[in-house]
Design an enzyme around this catalytic site. Structure first.
Site, PDB file in Angstrom:
ATOM      1  N   ARG A  92      -1.206   9.560   8.734  1.00  0.00           N
ATOM      2  CA  ARG A  92      -1.134   8.135   9.056  1.00  0.00           C
ATOM      3  C   ARG A  92      -0.660   7.325   7.866  1.00  0.00           C
ATOM      4  O   ARG A  92      -1.155   7.490   6.749  1.00  0.00           O
ATOM      5  CB  ARG A  92      -2.510   7.634   9.501  1.00  0.00           C
ATOM      6  CG  ARG A  92      -2.563   6.132   9.756  1.00  0.00           C
ATOM      7  CD  ARG A  92      -3.900   5.714  10.319  1.00  0.00           C
ATOM      8  NE  ARG A  92      -4.987   5.823   9.372  1.00  0.00           N
ATOM      9  CZ  ARG A  92      -5.341   4.855   8.512  1.00  0.00           C
ATOM     10  NH1 ARG A  92      -4.655   3.717   8.466  1.00  0.00           N
ATOM     11  NH2 ARG A  92      -6.357   5.019   7.704  1.00  0.00           N
ATOM     12  N   ARG A 137      -0.850   9.151   1.499  1.00  0.00           N
ATOM     13  CA  ARG A 137      -2.198   9.635   1.215  1.00  0.00           C
ATOM     14  C   ARG A 137      -2.294  11.155   1.159  1.00  0.00           C
ATOM     15  O   ARG A 137      -3.066  11.705   0.372  1.00  0.00           O
ATOM     16  CB  ARG A 137      -3.173   9.083   2.263  1.00  0.00           C
ATOM     17  CG  ARG A 137      -3.400   7.593   2.124  1.00  0.00           C
ATOM     18  CD  ARG A 137      -4.251   7.041   3.249  1.00  0.00           C
ATOM     19  NE  ARG A 137      -4.501   5.620   3.061  1.00  0.00           N
ATOM     20  CZ  ARG A 137      -5.149   4.859   3.936  1.00  0.00           C
ATOM     21  NH1 ARG A 137      -5.581   5.389   5.079  1.00  0.00           N
ATOM     22  NH2 ARG A 137      -5.350   3.586   3.696  1.00  0.00           N
ATOM     23  N   GLU A 192       0.837  -1.189   0.000  1.00  0.00           N
ATOM     24  CA  GLU A 192       0.000   0.000   0.000  1.00  0.00           C
ATOM     25  C   GLU A 192       0.878   1.246   0.000  1.00  0.00           C
ATOM     26  O   GLU A 192       2.093   1.166   0.217  1.00  0.00           O
ATOM     27  CB  GLU A 192      -0.958   0.007   1.202  1.00  0.00           C
ATOM     28  CG  GLU A 192      -2.058  -1.035   1.113  1.00  0.00           C
ATOM     29  CD  GLU A 192      -3.092  -0.909   2.214  1.00  0.00           C
ATOM     30  OE1 GLU A 192      -4.154  -1.536   2.090  1.00  0.00           O
ATOM     31  OE2 GLU A 192      -2.833  -0.191   3.198  1.00  0.00           O
ATOM     32  N   HIS A 223     -11.369  10.572   6.367  1.00  0.00           N
ATOM     33  CA  HIS A 223     -11.190   9.142   6.626  1.00  0.00           C
ATOM     34  C   HIS A 223     -10.713   8.827   8.033  1.00  0.00           C
ATOM     35  O   HIS A 223     -11.207   7.896   8.667  1.00  0.00           O
ATOM     36  CB  HIS A 223     -10.193   8.587   5.604  1.00  0.00           C
ATOM     37  CG  HIS A 223      -9.970   7.115   5.683  1.00  0.00           C
ATOM     38  ND1 HIS A 223     -10.997   6.196   5.549  1.00  0.00           N
ATOM     39  CD2 HIS A 223      -8.834   6.383   5.860  1.00  0.00           C
ATOM     40  CE1 HIS A 223     -10.511   4.969   5.654  1.00  0.00           C
ATOM     41  NE2 HIS A 223      -9.203   5.048   5.851  1.00  0.00           N
ATOM     42  N   HIS A 232      -8.873  10.164   2.710  1.00  0.00           N
ATOM     43  CA  HIS A 232      -8.528   9.033   1.852  1.00  0.00           C
ATOM     44  C   HIS A 232      -8.691   9.483   0.406  1.00  0.00           C
ATOM     45  O   HIS A 232      -9.719  10.048   0.039  1.00  0.00           O
ATOM     46  CB  HIS A 232      -9.434   7.839   2.140  1.00  0.00           C
ATOM     47  CG  HIS A 232      -8.899   6.546   1.600  1.00  0.00           C
ATOM     48  ND1 HIS A 232      -8.842   6.273   0.256  1.00  0.00           N
ATOM     49  CD2 HIS A 232      -8.366   5.462   2.226  1.00  0.00           C
ATOM     50  CE1 HIS A 232      -8.324   5.072   0.072  1.00  0.00           C
ATOM     51  NE2 HIS A 232      -8.018   4.562   1.253  1.00  0.00           N
TER      52      HIS A 232
END
Length: 671
Positions: A427, A331, A130, A392, A283
């Site tokens: 994050r 992100r 990811e 998110h 997100h």
């Protein structure tokens, strides 16, 4: 640790109307929230002999079951916890605490093992990649249903444990006991920043009080038909806030309807230190639907890890030439680039092209995403998916150590509700559930170690009355058979030595002299002593939507000082709107000096208190804290981006906010 720029404001302070309690509970530990963090705390504390009570609005719902990606852990060949920690620190943009991040990375494999021991079916060999990760380290289940499997496993363990559960119950406010020192052990050090969590305290920072009230329980309410609330009191020796989601503060979010910041708002009203709440992660790929608001389907980042490509409306790869990591950049970087492109057009979205992945991988590897798209008339096998950033995850929260200790004695926090130093300014993907498990277990152990042996259960409720409805049942909270009113004669008074916290649902924010925000604050303060407003929530839904839209516009992916000033004014006006449950606590002429509520003896309004109005009030609290921090932080760092301050400050700092009963004190904690 250096604290600078202490700001003190004297805004209007509102209080939630509350009714005489109709029921009582007693426990050693009360846990607010039934996601991964909350259940991990509850199981760990209970297995150490403590009487635990779980309070939750939705036992089988929440954010954990919606997590698609997985849990990050260095399990693959050649991967190491040090590499995992390094990726986390890079994504966190200078605001992570290295020691805490190292503890997370070292503890991640053990967290996976603990879940597997409880029966979780997790894929630990075919790991996924990811954004922001330098190696394949995403443990997953059901391909894109990891959260559902984690929650299924934890919920089964919770139900088998005999732990008392109050489902369909909303936490209202914390109960405060006697004034004590600034906390003891890690709790005292947490008040001065996570970096000091393992250091010997040297006294409170500038602008913070030397004493604090200990937390001795909370007020809560059963949720009945139509959202009507039946309030009660829970006394406990420790309270854990593990209900941190606040995505519903924004117009578009991946979060469920109940993610209204209840836990953070309650802690803020009690005077807990809130850190870095301006860092809200958006997100990048939430399914864009024309005219949609509130919760929208999440399109997992793992889809890009498998080869899906973000494209602009002309089909050009979106991230080409903007970051060497391309579509798998962290992100905050991807969301900011998307926001830039979306703002330049009028479609409201960009494209995610997964057509190259093939039917088999999409239908069998990403069944949740594929089904969500097809439900809305989009076939990802043959069509590009319209996506846009959506709120998110809250990277900030209640200042806490990784063991959960906060600035208030007796109050613990874990999961998304807590700011432990793991997430920093942004994050890293799939670190949230991992942190929730690790922090939850550590908090449960810390509570057990700090409390004496479990005290005998109170005479109320009876064993039968403590049983909550089984998941999926149609039983209402009334099925829990709260004690008869006669048994609660005099229940308007709190437990001996307890005081209900001030429910300040309209926290102020630092405002520049002469700004619109300052004018709104002054106007609010001038309304002190105005007649109380009705408590039936009439129009609360419309006001909540309007505020959420303002938050997305002015405190979304891109922000600036003018927009944030307008937002602060909008929040002030939302608190003054007819039909709000807020009631001014200060008499006229006192410049909003807050009058404390000594008892729970509030008047029952004709319409009663309802869930919609309580959630709207909590959303105003977290919205104000987000906007206050965002306006104060005149730089772009992590998932906080300012159009008018595009650069990143050379020296990083934390934003600390604390309601001291008179004003919101906002400070900068230099690292």
């Amino acid at each position: 640790m250096v604290v600078t720029d202490v700001n003190r404001e004297s805004p209007r302070a509102d209080v939630l109307r509350t009714a005489r309690p109709r029921w009582r509970r007693d426990a050693d530990v009360v846990v607010v929230g039934s996601g991964a963090a909350g259940i991990a705390v509850a199981l760990t504390a209970a297995e150490r002999g403590l009487r635990v009570l779980v309070v939750t609005k939705d036992l089988v719902g929440g954010a954990t079951p919606l997590a698609q990606g997985g849990l990050a852990a260095a399990l693959g060949a050649g991967d190491t916890p040090a590499a995992h920690a390094s990726d986390t620190l890079i994504a966190g943009a200078g605001l992570c605490e290295p020691d805490v991040v190292a503890a997370l990375a070292e503890g991640a494999p053990g967290a996976i093992g603990w879940l597997a021991g409880l029966g979780a079916q997790l894929e630990t060999r075919d790991l996924r990649l990811e954004g922001g990760h330098s190696a394949r380290r995403i443990v997953h289940s059901g391909d894109d249903a990891t959260g559902a499997e984690v929650h299924r496993t934890l919920l089964a363990a919770l139900l088998a444990s005999g732990i008392e559960i109050l489902d369909r119950t909303v936490a209202l406010d914390l109960l405060l006991g006697a004034a004590v020192g600034a906390g003891t052990g890690t709790g005292a050090r947490a008040a001065r920043g996570t970096a000091a969590a393992n250091a010997v305290p040297a006294g409170p920072p500038a602008g913070q009080p030397v004493t604090a009230r200990s937390v001795a329980g909370l007020t809560a309410a059963f949720i009945g038909a139509g959202g009507r609330l039946t309030p009660g009191v829970i006394s406990a020796r420790a309270v854990v806030i593990a209900a941190g989601g606040l995505g519903q503060a924004f117009g578009t979010t991946s979060n469920p309807a109940g993610a209204t910041g209840d836990g953070i708002a309650a802690a803020a009203r009690a005077g807990a230190v809130i850190r870095d709440l301006e860092f809200v992660q958006f997100h990048p790929t939430v399914l864009w639907l024309p005219g949609a608001s509130g919760q929208c389907p999440l399109i997992t980042e793992a889809l890009r890890g498998a080869g899906a490509v973000l494209r602009d409306l002309d089909g050009t790869p979106l991230m080409a030439g903007h970051d060497p990591r391309g579509d798998l950049a962290p992100r905050d970087i991807v969301a900011a680039r998307m926001a830039e492109v979306i703002a330049a057009g009028d479609a409201g979205h960009v494209w995610l092209d997964a057509t190259g992945l093939g039917r088999d991988l999409l239908e069998n590897g990403f069944p949740t995403v594929t089904a969500a798209c097809r439900k809305h008339g989009i076939d990802p096998v043959t069509e590009m998916i319209p996506v846009a950033p959506g709120a998110h995850y809250s990277c900030g929260g209640i200042l806490a150590s990784l063991d959960g200790r906060t600035s208030l004695p007796g109050l613990f926090a874990a999961g998304e509700a807590a700011s432990t130093g793991v997430q920093g300014a942004n994050r890293l993907a799939s670190n949230s559930v991992t942190e929730a498990i690790i922090a939850g277990r550590r908090a449960g152990a810390a509570i057990a170690a700090s409390l004496p042996a479990a005290r005998p259960a109170a005479a109320h409720p009876t064993a039968a009355s403590r049983q909550s409805p089984a998941p999926g049942s149609t039983a209402s909270p009334g099925a829990m058979t709260p004690p008869a009113p006669k048994a609660l004669e005099g229940a308007g008074q709190p437990e001996t030595g307890l005081r209900r916290t001030r429910a300040d649902t309209h926290l102020g924010a630092p405002a520049a002299p002469g700004s619109d925000a300052q004018a709104a604050t002054a106007e609010a303060a001038g309304n002190a002593g105005a007649p109380a407003e009705g408590g039936n929530g009439t129009g609360a839904g419309a006001r909540r939507l309007a505020l959420a839209q303002a938050m997305s516009r002015d405190a979304g992916v891109m922000r600036d000082a003018d927009g944030l000033a307008q937002l602060l004014q909008a929040i002030a006006e939302a608190g003054n709107a007819p039909g709000s449950i807020a009631q001014t606590a200060a008499p006229a002429g006192t410049k909003a000096q807050v009058a404390p509520l000594e008892t729970l003896d509030g008047a029952i309004e004709p319409g009663g208190l309802d869930l919609e109005a309580v959630e709207a009030a909590n959303l105003r609290v977290v919205s104000m804290l987000i906007a206050a921090g965002a306006r104060r932080r005149a730089e772009s760092r992590g998932c906080h981006r300012r159009r008018d301050a595009a650069g990143q400050a050379a020296a990083p700092w934390h934003t600390l906010a604390r309601w001291d009963g008179h004003q919101l004190v906002v400070t900068k904690e230099a690292l």
